[in-house]
Write an enzyme that holds these catalytic residues in place. Structure first.
Site, PDB file in Angstrom:
ATOM      1  N   GLU A 192      -5.547   6.984   7.476  1.00 56.83           N
ATOM      2  CA  GLU A 192      -4.742   8.193   7.432  1.00 56.83           C
ATOM      3  C   GLU A 192      -5.626   9.342   6.970  1.00 56.83           C
ATOM      4  O   GLU A 192      -6.282   9.244   5.921  1.00 56.83           O
ATOM      5  CB  GLU A 192      -3.601   7.972   6.430  1.00 56.83           C
ATOM      6  CG  GLU A 192      -2.505   8.959   6.490  1.00 56.83           C
ATOM      7  CD  GLU A 192      -1.402   8.561   7.452  1.00 56.83           C
ATOM      8  OE1 GLU A 192      -0.526   9.405   7.660  1.00 56.83           O
ATOM      9  OE2 GLU A 192      -1.427   7.460   8.000  1.00 56.83           O
ATOM     10  N   ARG A 223      -2.287   9.738  11.038  1.00 55.98           N
ATOM     11  CA  ARG A 223      -2.818   8.408  11.342  1.00 55.98           C
ATOM     12  C   ARG A 223      -3.964   8.553  12.334  1.00 55.98           C
ATOM     13  O   ARG A 223      -3.895   9.326  13.287  1.00 55.98           O
ATOM     14  CB  ARG A 223      -1.690   7.574  11.950  1.00 55.98           C
ATOM     15  CG  ARG A 223      -2.052   6.171  12.332  1.00 55.98           C
ATOM     16  CD  ARG A 223      -2.111   5.268  11.101  1.00 55.98           C
ATOM     17  NE  ARG A 223      -2.370   3.898  11.485  1.00 55.98           N
ATOM     18  CZ  ARG A 223      -1.438   3.043  11.825  1.00 55.98           C
ATOM     19  NH1 ARG A 223      -0.167   3.385  11.832  1.00 55.98           N
ATOM     20  NH2 ARG A 223      -1.768   1.811  12.160  1.00 55.98           N
ATOM     21  N   LYS A 230       2.111   4.751   1.511  1.00 54.61           N
ATOM     22  CA  LYS A 230       2.136   5.420   2.821  1.00 54.61           C
ATOM     23  C   LYS A 230       1.981   6.907   2.526  1.00 54.61           C
ATOM     24  O   LYS A 230       2.898   7.568   2.062  1.00 54.61           O
ATOM     25  CB  LYS A 230       3.445   5.112   3.548  1.00 54.61           C
ATOM     26  CG  LYS A 230       3.768   6.001   4.753  1.00 54.61           C
ATOM     27  CD  LYS A 230       2.686   5.974   5.802  1.00 54.61           C
ATOM     28  CE  LYS A 230       3.064   6.838   6.988  1.00 54.61           C
ATOM     29  NZ  LYS A 230       2.410   8.148   6.968  1.00 54.61           N
ATOM     30  N   GLU A 245       0.845  -1.194   0.000  1.00 55.89           N
ATOM     31  CA  GLU A 245       0.000   0.000   0.000  1.00 55.89           C
ATOM     32  C   GLU A 245       0.881   1.245   0.000  1.00 55.89           C
ATOM     33  O   GLU A 245       2.012   1.203   0.483  1.00 55.89           O
ATOM     34  CB  GLU A 245      -0.849   0.047   1.272  1.00 55.89           C
ATOM     35  CG  GLU A 245      -1.708  -1.151   1.511  1.00 55.89           C
ATOM     36  CD  GLU A 245      -2.342  -1.165   2.894  1.00 55.89           C
ATOM     37  OE1 GLU A 245      -3.275  -1.950   3.091  1.00 55.89           O
ATOM     38  OE2 GLU A 245      -1.903  -0.398   3.791  1.00 55.89           O
ATOM     39  N   ARG A 269      -3.169   8.571  16.530  1.00 58.13           N
ATOM     40  CA  ARG A 269      -2.415   7.429  17.046  1.00 58.13           C
ATOM     41  C   ARG A 269      -1.842   7.732  18.422  1.00 58.13           C
ATOM     42  O   ARG A 269      -1.430   6.835  19.135  1.00 58.13           O
ATOM     43  CB  ARG A 269      -1.334   6.983  16.070  1.00 58.13           C
ATOM     44  CG  ARG A 269      -0.134   7.880  15.975  1.00 58.13           C
ATOM     45  CD  ARG A 269       0.854   7.274  14.988  1.00 58.13           C
ATOM     46  NE  ARG A 269       2.020   8.085  14.833  1.00 58.13           N
ATOM     47  CZ  ARG A 269       3.184   7.821  15.407  1.00 58.13           C
ATOM     48  NH1 ARG A 269       3.332   6.768  16.157  1.00 58.13           N
ATOM     49  NH2 ARG A 269       4.206   8.616  15.211  1.00 58.13           N
TER      50      ARG A 269
END
Length: 186
Positions: A76, A36, A31, A29, A49
């Site tokens: 995200e 996050r 980034k 995937e 996070r």
């Protein structure tokens, strides 16, 4: 309600100097350069996070998530300019202020995992099952909440870096892996 208290520790990426992979056993995937977060969809709650409640700052994403079934998503937050480019710095302008109209960008959630559906913990399930369920949950859902793209080709994934804009790297996940949060370490 999820079968665990929220927010939960999230699995974190670890940086490597070179890409190792077996295309048939790993999903890759992009980034994105964003924030996050985990989302309690259905209830419209978001946390960073670092366990900061982001529900008010990103009330538009929280509200959009109410249209989804009861589930916990990992993803995200990304700022999308009117031109379609991503702009990480724009997220900071939303911190603590919430959505504002006519600012030249919208925030989207790039979802890459499902941690729970209803009262079922999906973290122990293999990534391949979680990915399939994520796609099912997001099918026909709000356009500001979309799944990240996935490929089995390392070459394709490496082409994403820079080409998609604000892609700062790639994340490789073994298709049989579980999501065990920060304790997993990678």
């Amino acid at each position: 309600m999820p079968p665990f208290d929220l927010p939960v520790p999230l699995a974190l990426c670890r940086s490597v100097d070179h890409v190792l992979g077996h295309p048939h056993t790993a999903a890759t995937e992009p980034k994105f350069d964003g924030w996050r977060c985990q989302v309690l969809a259905g209830a419209g709650r978001l946390w960073s996070r670092h366990v900061t409640d982001l529900s008010a700052s990103f009330a538009d994403i929280a509200e959009a998530s109410r249209a989804l079934p009861d589930c916990v998503l990992d993803g995200e937050l990304v700022a999308v300019l009117d031109s379609g480019e991503l702009a990480f710095g724009k997220l900071q302008s939303r911190s603590g202020r919430g959505p504002r109209s006519h600012v030249g960008f919208t925030v989207h959630l790039a979802a890459f995992d499902v941690l729970a559906v209803g009262d079922t913990d999906w973290r122990p399930k293999p990534y391949s099952e979680r990915r399939g369920r994520l796609l099912d949950l997001l099918e026909g859902g709000p356009p500001v909440i979309r799944p990240v793209p996935v490929t089995g080709s390392v070459a394709t994934a490496l082409d994403w870096v820079g080409a998609l804009g604000a892609v700062e790297g790639i994340v490789m996940k073994p298709t049989a892996s579980t999501s065990q949060g920060a304790a997993r370490g990678g």
